[in-house]
Scaffold this motif. Sequence first.
Motif, PDB file in Angstrom:
ATOM      1  N   LEU A 139       0.832  -1.206   0.000  1.00  8.69           N
ATOM      2  CA  LEU A 139       0.000   0.000   0.000  1.00  8.69           C
ATOM      3  C   LEU A 139       0.866   1.256   0.000  1.00  8.69           C
ATOM      4  CD1 LEU A 139      -2.859  -1.015   2.451  1.00  8.69           C
ATOM      5  CD2 LEU A 139      -3.082  -0.523   0.017  1.00  8.69           C
ATOM      6  N   LEU A 140       1.948   1.236   0.770  1.00  5.71           N
ATOM      7  CA  LEU A 140       2.840   2.398   0.790  1.00  5.71           C
ATOM      8  C   LEU A 140       3.526   2.606  -0.555  1.00  5.71           C
ATOM      9  CD1 LEU A 140       4.406   2.243   4.354  1.00  5.71           C
ATOM     10  CD2 LEU A 140       2.834   3.951   3.450  1.00  5.71           C
ATOM     11  N   VAL A 141       3.929   1.512  -1.198  1.00  2.00           N
ATOM     12  CA  VAL A 141       4.513   1.636  -2.541  1.00  2.00           C
ATOM     13  C   VAL A 141       3.469   2.240  -3.491  1.00  2.00           C
ATOM     14  CG1 VAL A 141       5.401   0.355  -4.529  1.00  2.00           C
ATOM     15  CG2 VAL A 141       6.234  -0.173  -2.235  1.00  2.00           C
ATOM     16  N   GLY A 142       2.230   1.775  -3.364  1.00  2.00           N
ATOM     17  CA  GLY A 142       1.148   2.353  -4.170  1.00  2.00           C
ATOM     18  C   GLY A 142       0.980   3.839  -3.902  1.00  2.00           C
ATOM     19  N   LEU A 143       1.083   4.245  -2.634  1.00  2.00           N
ATOM     20  CA  LEU A 143       0.975   5.671  -2.301  1.00  2.00           C
ATOM     21  C   LEU A 143       2.151   6.470  -2.850  1.00  2.00           C
ATOM     22  CD1 LEU A 143      -0.412   5.567   1.343  1.00  2.00           C
ATOM     23  CD2 LEU A 143      -1.603   6.312  -0.720  1.00  2.00           C
ATOM     24  N   VAL A 144       3.332   5.856  -2.885  1.00  2.00           N
ATOM     25  CA  VAL A 144       4.487   6.525  -3.504  1.00  2.00           C
ATOM     26  C   VAL A 144       4.180   6.795  -4.975  1.00  2.00           C
ATOM     27  CG1 VAL A 144       6.906   6.250  -4.219  1.00  2.00           C
ATOM     28  CG2 VAL A 144       6.213   5.634  -1.896  1.00  2.00           C
ATOM     29  N   VAL A 145       3.671   5.786  -5.666  1.00  2.00           N
ATOM     30  CA  VAL A 145       3.346   5.942  -7.091  1.00  2.00           C
ATOM     31  C   VAL A 145       2.266   7.009  -7.277  1.00  2.00           C
ATOM     32  CG1 VAL A 145       2.368   4.761  -9.108  1.00  2.00           C
ATOM     33  CG2 VAL A 145       4.071   3.604  -7.680  1.00  2.00           C
ATOM     34  N   ALA A 159      -6.648   6.477   2.646  1.00  2.00           N
ATOM     35  CA  ALA A 159      -6.403   6.039   1.257  1.00  2.00           C
ATOM     36  C   ALA A 159      -7.346   6.765   0.300  1.00  2.00           C
ATOM     37  CB  ALA A 159      -6.576   4.523   1.150  1.00  2.00           C
ATOM     38  N   GLY A 160      -8.619   6.853   0.662  1.00  2.00           N
ATOM     39  CA  GLY A 160      -9.575   7.563  -0.186  1.00  2.00           C
ATOM     40  C   GLY A 160      -9.261   9.043  -0.279  1.00  2.00           C
ATOM     41  N   LEU A 161      -8.805   9.633   0.815  1.00  2.00           N
ATOM     42  CA  LEU A 161      -8.453  11.056   0.804  1.00  2.00           C
ATOM     43  C   LEU A 161      -7.266  11.317  -0.116  1.00  2.00           C
ATOM     44  CD1 LEU A 161      -8.759  11.778   4.628  1.00  2.00           C
ATOM     45  CD2 LEU A 161     -10.410  12.369   2.844  1.00  2.00           C
ATOM     46  N   VAL A 162      -6.267  10.436  -0.042  1.00  2.00           N
ATOM     47  CA  VAL A 162      -5.079  10.607  -0.886  1.00  2.00           C
ATOM     48  C   VAL A 162      -5.444  10.424  -2.354  1.00  2.00           C
ATOM     49  CG1 VAL A 162      -2.816   9.643  -1.465  1.00  2.00           C
ATOM     50  CG2 VAL A 162      -3.452   9.992   0.928  1.00  2.00           C
ATOM     51  N   ILE A 163      -6.173   9.361  -2.666  1.00  2.00           N
ATOM     52  CA  ILE A 163      -6.555   9.112  -4.063  1.00  2.00           C
ATOM     53  C   ILE A 163      -7.466  10.227  -4.576  1.00  2.00           C
ATOM     54  CG2 ILE A 163      -7.813   7.528  -5.594  1.00  2.00           C
ATOM     55  CD1 ILE A 163      -6.730   5.250  -3.742  1.00  2.00           C
ATOM     56  N   GLY A 219      -8.153  15.203  -7.824  1.00  2.00           N
ATOM     57  CA  GLY A 219      -8.354  16.649  -7.868  1.00  2.00           C
ATOM     58  C   GLY A 219      -7.190  17.382  -8.503  1.00  2.00           C
ATOM     59  N   ILE A 220      -5.986  16.927  -8.216  1.00  2.00           N
ATOM     60  CA  ILE A 220      -4.791  17.553  -8.793  1.00  2.00           C
ATOM     61  C   ILE A 220      -4.742  17.304 -10.298  1.00  2.00           C
ATOM     62  CG2 ILE A 220      -2.265  17.447  -8.875  1.00  2.00           C
ATOM     63  CD1 ILE A 220      -2.465  16.679  -5.813  1.00  2.00           C
ATOM     64  N   VAL A 221      -4.952  16.045 -10.680  1.00  2.00           N
ATOM     65  CA  VAL A 221      -4.784  15.660 -12.085  1.00  2.00           C
ATOM     66  C   VAL A 221      -5.946  16.159 -12.944  1.00  2.00           C
ATOM     67  CG1 VAL A 221      -4.654  13.683 -13.658  1.00  2.00           C
ATOM     68  CG2 VAL A 221      -3.353  13.666 -11.526  1.00  2.00           C
ATOM     69  N   PHE A 222      -7.189  15.941 -12.504  1.00  2.00           N
ATOM     70  CA  PHE A 222      -8.336  16.221 -13.358  1.00  2.00           C
ATOM     71  C   PHE A 222      -8.972  17.591 -13.142  1.00  2.00           C
ATOM     72  CE2 PHE A 222      -8.338  11.508 -13.010  1.00  2.00           C
ATOM     73  CZ  PHE A 222      -7.999  11.250 -14.342  1.00  2.00           C
ATOM     74  N   LEU A 223      -8.803  18.159 -11.963  1.00  2.00           N
ATOM     75  CA  LEU A 223      -9.414  19.462 -11.681  1.00  2.00           C
ATOM     76  C   LEU A 223      -8.384  20.576 -11.612  1.00  2.00           C
ATOM     77  CD1 LEU A 223     -11.935  18.293  -8.913  1.00  2.00           C
ATOM     78  CD2 LEU A 223     -12.371  18.607 -11.369  1.00  2.00           C
ATOM     79  N   LYS A 224      -7.122  20.226 -11.880  1.00  2.00           N
ATOM     80  CA  LYS A 224      -6.009  21.181 -11.840  1.00  2.00           C
ATOM     81  C   LYS A 224      -5.926  21.861 -10.475  1.00  2.00           C
ATOM     82  CE  LYS A 224      -5.182  20.450 -16.195  1.00  2.00           C
ATOM     83  NZ  LYS A 224      -4.700  19.124 -16.403  1.00  2.00           N
ATOM     84  N   GLY A 225      -6.195  21.077  -9.410  1.00  2.00           N
ATOM     85  CA  GLY A 225      -6.178  21.606  -8.053  1.00  2.00           C
ATOM     86  C   GLY A 225      -4.786  21.636  -7.463  1.00  2.00           C
ATOM     87  N   VAL A 226      -4.731  22.124  -6.262  1.00  2.00           N
ATOM     88  CA  VAL A 226      -3.489  22.209  -5.498  1.00  2.00           C
ATOM     89  C   VAL A 226      -3.644  21.274  -4.300  1.00  2.00           C
ATOM     90  CG1 VAL A 226      -2.034  23.761  -4.129  1.00  2.00           C
ATOM     91  CG2 VAL A 226      -3.149  24.594  -6.200  1.00  2.00           C
ATOM     92  N   PRO A 227      -2.610  20.501  -3.972  1.00  2.00           N
ATOM     93  CA  PRO A 227      -2.742  19.551  -2.864  1.00  2.00           C
ATOM     94  C   PRO A 227      -3.179  20.231  -1.569  1.00  2.00           C
ATOM     95  CG  PRO A 227      -0.674  19.209  -4.021  1.00  2.00           C
ATOM     96  CD  PRO A 227      -1.283  20.465  -4.581  1.00  2.00           C
ATOM     97  N   ALA A 228      -4.145  19.622  -0.911  1.00  2.00           N
ATOM     98  CA  ALA A 228      -4.599  20.094   0.402  1.00  2.00           C
ATOM     99  C   ALA A 228      -4.062  19.134   1.450  1.00  2.00           C
ATOM    100  CB  ALA A 228      -6.119  20.121   0.444  1.00  2.00           C
ATOM    101  N   GLY A 229      -3.984  19.607   2.651  1.00  2.00           N
ATOM    102  CA  GLY A 229      -3.543  18.736   3.729  1.00  2.00           C
ATOM    103  C   GLY A 229      -4.585  17.674   4.020  1.00  2.00           C
ATOM    104  N   PRO A 230      -4.152  16.558   4.583  1.00  2.00           N
ATOM    105  CA  PRO A 230      -5.092  15.477   4.878  1.00  2.00           C
ATOM    106  C   PRO A 230      -6.160  15.871   5.891  1.00  2.00           C
ATOM    107  CG  PRO A 230      -2.912  14.967   5.747  1.00  2.00           C
ATOM    108  CD  PRO A 230      -2.778  16.200   4.920  1.00  2.00           C
ATOM    109  N   LEU A 231      -5.839  16.781   6.810  1.00  2.00           N
ATOM    110  CA  LEU A 231      -6.857  17.197   7.775  1.00  2.00           C
ATOM    111  C   LEU A 231      -7.978  17.972   7.096  1.00  2.00           C
ATOM    112  CD1 LEU A 231      -4.870  18.250  10.964  1.00  2.00           C
ATOM    113  CD2 LEU A 231      -6.146  16.157  10.535  1.00  2.00           C
ATOM    114  N   MET A 232      -7.625  18.853   6.180  1.00  2.00           N
ATOM    115  CA  MET A 232      -8.661  19.605   5.471  1.00  2.00           C
ATOM    116  C   MET A 232      -9.487  18.676   4.602  1.00  2.00           C
ATOM    117  SD  MET A 232     -10.344  22.333   4.898  1.00  2.00           S
ATOM    118  CE  MET A 232      -9.404  23.563   5.763  1.00  2.00           C
TER     119      MET A 232
END
Length: 151
Positions: free
Chosen positions: A6-12, A112-116, A121-134
């Motif tokens: 799972l961590l390797v997947g998160l790295v990717v 996992a759902g928050l990260v994905i 959002g970054i790729v398809f909505l041209k967003g900026v990464p938000a923190g996991p708490l937000m």
Amino acid sequence: MDGELLLVGLVVIGLIGRSRNVTTSACILLIIKLLSLDQLLPVIERRGLETGLMLLTIGVLVPFLSGKITKKDVASIFTSPPGILALAGGALATYTNGTGLQLLQAEPHLIAGLVIGSIFGIVFLKGVPAGPLMAAGIAAMLMMIKDFFFG
């Protein structure tokens, strides 16, 4: 072994989404695992968010110490419509982060759902990464809305 995969997947995912925080965090945890330093994991789990929030707060407060934010700047916050809205936005954001922290403590598997979702959002909505708490806070509010309307 599942955790490592799972961590390797998160790295990717972090690399694809250009999220240095996700990529670096997952790599650090993989290194800890590879070096058999598993005894650090409970400490990191227990104190990681607290330490991260403290460092974030220090980073936010540096402009006060460096003189980039002056007394005049602070005074204008309380007297201008944009400043008042900024105060309201800051208060709402911290409330949302607190709600997100409660959600992550109750249901840590949702990260996992928050990260994905953030990567989408970054790729398809041209967003900026938000923190996991937000992200978790927004998810918690969406869950509250769902529960309100659909039980």
